[in-house]
Write a protein that holds these residues in place. Structure first.
Motif, mmCIF file in Angstrom:
data_model
loop_
_atom_site.group_PDB
_atom_site.id
_atom_site.type_symbol
_atom_site.label_atom_id
_atom_site.label_comp_id
_atom_site.label_asym_id
_atom_site.label_seq_id
_atom_site.Cartn_x
_atom_site.Cartn_y
_atom_site.Cartn_z
ATOM 1 N N ALA A 175 0.813 -1.220 0.000
ATOM 2 C CA ALA A 175 0.000 0.000 0.000
ATOM 3 C C ALA A 175 0.845 1.269 0.000
ATOM 4 O O ALA A 175 0.419 2.311 -0.505
ATOM 5 C CB ALA A 175 -0.935 -0.009 1.211
ATOM 6 N N ASN A 176 2.039 1.186 0.558
ATOM 7 C CA ASN A 176 2.895 2.367 0.689
ATOM 8 C C ASN A 176 4.248 2.146 0.017
ATOM 9 O O ASN A 176 5.284 2.622 0.502
ATOM 10 C CB ASN A 176 3.099 2.685 2.174
ATOM 11 C CG ASN A 176 1.797 2.977 2.878
ATOM 12 O OD1 ASN A 176 1.160 4.001 2.645
ATOM 13 N ND2 ASN A 176 1.371 2.058 3.751
ATOM 14 N N ALA A 177 4.227 1.434 -1.096
ATOM 15 C CA ALA A 177 5.462 1.046 -1.776
ATOM 16 C C ALA A 177 6.415 2.215 -2.031
ATOM 17 O O ALA A 177 7.622 2.096 -1.752
ATOM 18 C CB ALA A 177 5.129 0.326 -3.082
ATOM 19 N N PRO A 178 5.945 3.372 -2.526
ATOM 20 C CA PRO A 178 6.894 4.469 -2.788
ATOM 21 C C PRO A 178 7.625 4.946 -1.537
ATOM 22 O O PRO A 178 8.786 5.375 -1.620
ATOM 23 C CB PRO A 178 5.994 5.569 -3.362
ATOM 24 C CG PRO A 178 4.807 4.850 -3.926
ATOM 25 C CD PRO A 178 4.583 3.694 -2.989
ATOM 26 N N ASN A 179 6.963 4.861 -0.396
ATOM 27 C CA ASN A 179 7.607 5.307 0.846
ATOM 28 C C ASN A 179 8.794 4.424 1.217
ATOM 29 O O ASN A 179 9.678 4.846 1.968
ATOM 30 C CB ASN A 179 6.601 5.310 1.999
ATOM 31 C CG ASN A 179 5.480 6.310 1.790
ATOM 32 O OD1 ASN A 179 5.614 7.246 1.005
ATOM 33 N ND2 ASN A 179 4.368 6.113 2.481
ATOM 34 N N TYR A 180 8.796 3.200 0.700
ATOM 35 C CA TYR A 180 9.894 2.270 0.967
ATOM 36 C C TYR A 180 10.876 2.200 -0.200
ATOM 37 O O TYR A 180 11.825 1.410 -0.170
ATOM 38 C CB TYR A 180 9.349 0.871 1.234
ATOM 39 C CG TYR A 180 8.550 0.742 2.521
ATOM 40 C CD1 TYR A 180 9.175 0.434 3.726
ATOM 41 C CD2 TYR A 180 7.162 0.918 2.529
ATOM 42 C CE1 TYR A 180 8.447 0.296 4.901
ATOM 43 C CE2 TYR A 180 6.428 0.794 3.700
ATOM 44 C CZ TYR A 180 7.074 0.482 4.873
ATOM 45 O OH TYR A 180 6.338 0.349 6.037
ATOM 46 N N GLY A 181 10.621 2.982 -1.248
ATOM 47 C CA GLY A 181 11.505 2.973 -2.406
ATOM 48 C C GLY A 181 11.182 1.909 -3.423
ATOM 49 O O GLY A 181 12.006 1.618 -4.305
ATOM 50 N N PHE A 182 9.982 1.314 -3.337
ATOM 51 C CA PHE A 182 9.587 0.273 -4.283
ATOM 52 C C PHE A 182 8.699 0.850 -5.378
ATOM 53 O O PHE A 182 8.078 1.905 -5.219
ATOM 54 C CB PHE A 182 8.838 -0.855 -3.561
ATOM 55 C CG PHE A 182 9.731 -1.739 -2.739
ATOM 56 C CD1 PHE A 182 10.239 -2.917 -3.258
ATOM 57 C CD2 PHE A 182 10.070 -1.395 -1.438
ATOM 58 C CE1 PHE A 182 11.071 -3.741 -2.509
ATOM 59 C CE2 PHE A 182 10.899 -2.196 -0.673
ATOM 60 C CZ PHE A 182 11.403 -3.376 -1.211
ATOM 61 N N GLN A 183 8.632 0.118 -6.484
ATOM 62 C CA GLN A 183 7.788 0.509 -7.599
ATOM 63 C C GLN A 183 6.953 -0.691 -8.042
ATOM 64 O O GLN A 183 7.258 -1.820 -7.696
ATOM 65 C CB GLN A 183 8.653 0.988 -8.772
ATOM 66 C CG GLN A 183 9.680 -0.060 -9.245
ATOM 67 C CD GLN A 183 10.587 0.465 -10.329
ATOM 68 O OE1 GLN A 183 10.146 1.190 -11.209
ATOM 69 N NE2 GLN A 183 11.872 0.094 -10.267
ATOM 70 N N ASN A 184 5.879 -0.420 -8.809
ATOM 71 C CA ASN A 184 5.045 -1.487 -9.363
ATOM 72 C C ASN A 184 4.720 -2.563 -8.325
ATOM 73 O O ASN A 184 5.064 -3.732 -8.501
ATOM 74 C CB ASN A 184 5.742 -2.133 -10.567
ATOM 75 C CG ASN A 184 6.048 -1.144 -11.670
ATOM 76 O OD1 ASN A 184 5.216 -0.307 -12.011
ATOM 77 N ND2 ASN A 184 7.252 -1.220 -12.218
ATOM 78 N N PRO A 185 4.042 -2.228 -7.243
ATOM 79 C CA PRO A 185 3.839 -3.182 -6.147
ATOM 80 C C PRO A 185 2.993 -4.400 -6.507
ATOM 81 O O PRO A 185 3.062 -5.410 -5.804
ATOM 82 C CB PRO A 185 3.142 -2.330 -5.074
ATOM 83 C CG PRO A 185 2.508 -1.209 -5.824
ATOM 84 C CD PRO A 185 3.444 -0.907 -6.945
ATOM 85 N N LEU A 186 2.231 -4.313 -7.591
ATOM 86 C CA LEU A 186 1.368 -5.430 -7.984
ATOM 87 C C LEU A 186 1.863 -6.103 -9.260
ATOM 88 O O LEU A 186 1.123 -6.873 -9.886
ATOM 89 C CB LEU A 186 -0.071 -4.949 -8.174
ATOM 90 C CG LEU A 186 -0.714 -4.292 -6.943
ATOM 91 C CD1 LEU A 186 -2.139 -3.853 -7.265
ATOM 92 C CD2 LEU A 186 -0.708 -5.245 -5.744
ATOM 93 N N MET A 187 3.092 -5.868 -9.635
ATOM 94 C CA MET A 187 3.651 -6.423 -10.875
ATOM 95 C C MET A 187 4.837 -7.326 -10.561
ATOM 96 O O MET A 187 5.703 -6.982 -9.754
ATOM 97 C CB MET A 187 4.084 -5.286 -11.801
ATOM 98 C CG MET A 187 4.618 -5.732 -13.145
ATOM 99 S SD MET A 187 4.923 -4.305 -14.221
ATOM 100 C CE MET A 187 5.810 -5.081 -15.576
ATOM 101 N N ALA A 188 4.864 -8.486 -11.185
ATOM 102 C CA ALA A 188 5.971 -9.426 -10.974
ATOM 103 C C ALA A 188 7.219 -8.947 -11.691
ATOM 104 O O ALA A 188 7.151 -8.483 -12.840
ATOM 105 C CB ALA A 188 5.584 -10.814 -11.470
ATOM 106 N N CYS A 189 8.351 -9.085 -11.040
ATOM 107 C CA CYS A 189 9.637 -8.774 -11.671
ATOM 108 C C CYS A 189 9.938 -9.782 -12.774
ATOM 109 O O CYS A 189 10.388 -9.425 -13.858
ATOM 110 C CB CYS A 189 10.745 -8.797 -10.618
ATOM 111 S SG CYS A 189 12.431 -8.812 -11.268
#
Length: 361
Positions: free
Chosen positions: A278-292
């Motif tokens: 829910a707060n992916a940008p705050n942790y430096g993450f992107q595309n939280p619902l997309m598989a790498c």
């Protein structure tokens, strides 16, 4: 998560994490882990005589390492926080070292059906055999095993249930899935009781994560916008996970007064994982619902016919801040955050740190 050992201060700083952990243990902590692919460190690979294909393991291990991730799992980080080596899979027959415990977790495992390799009940049966054989073999001069007295002081970690819920949604309605949850919880209860009756006293129980936020589930079931929450996750699957977690927490509360001199810590992984998504940008993450690692591109990059490692898959750049590795499992970067949250004790009930087990001595 330092089991019952007398005091020697070891300053344990978990790599990649901002939360230092001070472990006060005089000897190697002993851990026995039970679960599924979220904590499988190679049992599936050993049992079937194969390994997961690249790019699994590309981070840290730089090769497939029996884990469904690009690198380390939560259990690996938790072991590192105790200054102990990774847990050896119970099924490892090539020079295993069980001096710090064993990992019975196998990818694909669930609580039910019983007696099907490798259900939770089968994993506990394997542990009970290990419990009987290890001290006997040590008395004959065998090394790298666990002595009789160490089983009582060991920590028993349980992380299972995701596959029970996920598999049920393949053929049941939401109401029918929820009706099955008590049967899953009963199997976890049996597991804890069987370990307790063999002398185990320290239990660390993880609840299940937000099933409705997995790219796999979203790609297969996420076409109905009315079922998506404000962060794009599926309400029905997450609500079922919450129902499972409520009953698991109730089980832990029920067992505490029944298991004399035992400690049962319930850990809210659902909140930990959902907060990161829910707060992916705050942790430096992107595309939280997309598989790498997967196929199909945005929004989920998941194709059931072209899984990570199969011909046709694509993979994000190494070092990219993705949360999901392959649509079902998490990246090392995400697992590091999860471990840090666990170590903070803010998501544990009772709210204890890992020194608690040392200080009980």
């Amino acid at each position: 998560m330092c089991p019952l050992f007398t005091l020697r201060v070891i300053f344990c700083t978990l790599p990649l994490l901002s939360v230092p952990v001070h472990c006060q243990c005089t000897k190697t902590p002993i851990i026995f882990n039970f679960g599924d692919s979220n904590s499988d460190t190679g049992g599936f690979a050993d049992g079937l005589g194969l390994n997961f294909a690249p790019p699994n393991g590309r981070t840290y291990f730089h090769q497939p390492a029996g884990r469904l991730s690009d690198g380390r799992l939560m259990i690996d980080f938790l072991c590192e926080s105790l200054n102990t080596s990774d847990l050896t899979p119970y099924l490892d027959s090539l020079g295993p070292n069980f001096s710090n415990g064993a990992n019975f977790a196998i990818s694909g495992s669930a609580t039910l059906p019983r007696f099907v390799p490798f259900s939770l009940g089968v994993q506990v049966s394997q542990f009970l055999r290990f419990r009987a054989r290890s001290p006997a073999l040590m008395s004959k001069g065998y090394k790298d095993l666990v002595g009789d007295g160490d089983f009582q002081n060991a920590l028993y970690t349980i992380d299972i249930g995701q596959n029970d819920l996920a598999g049920s949604f393949d053929y049941l309605t939401y109401a029918q899935v929820v009706d099955k949850i008590p049967s899953f919880i009963t199997e976890i209860k049996y597991a804890i009781w069987n370990i307790y009756q063999s002398g185990g006293k320290n239990f660390w129980v993880h609840n299940t994560g937000p099933l409705g936020c997995l790219p796999q589930k979203l790609a297969l079931h996420g076409q109905n916008a009315s079922e998506l929450d404000e962060h794009g996750c599926l309400h029905p699957l997450n609500n079922a996970a919450k129902a499972f977690n409520a009953q698991l927490r109730a089980l832990c509360e029920q067992l505490r007064p029944q298991l004399i001199n035992a400690t049962i810590v319930y850990v809210d992984l659902f909140s930990i994982k959902y907060d990161l998504i829910a707060n992916a940008p705050n942790y430096g993450f992107q595309n939280p619902l997309m598989a790498c690692c997967g196929n199909g591109g945005p929004p989920y990059n998941y194709n059931a016919n072209i899984n990570c490692g199969r011909t046709g898959h694509t993979v994000c750049n190494e070092g990219s801040q993705f949360i999901s590795w392959d649509g079902v499992h998490y990246t090392e970067a995400a697992n590091a955050v999860f471990a840090a949250k666990i170590l903070s004790t803010n998501y544990s009930s009772p709210e204890v740190n890992f020194n608690f087990f040392c200080n009980k001595m």
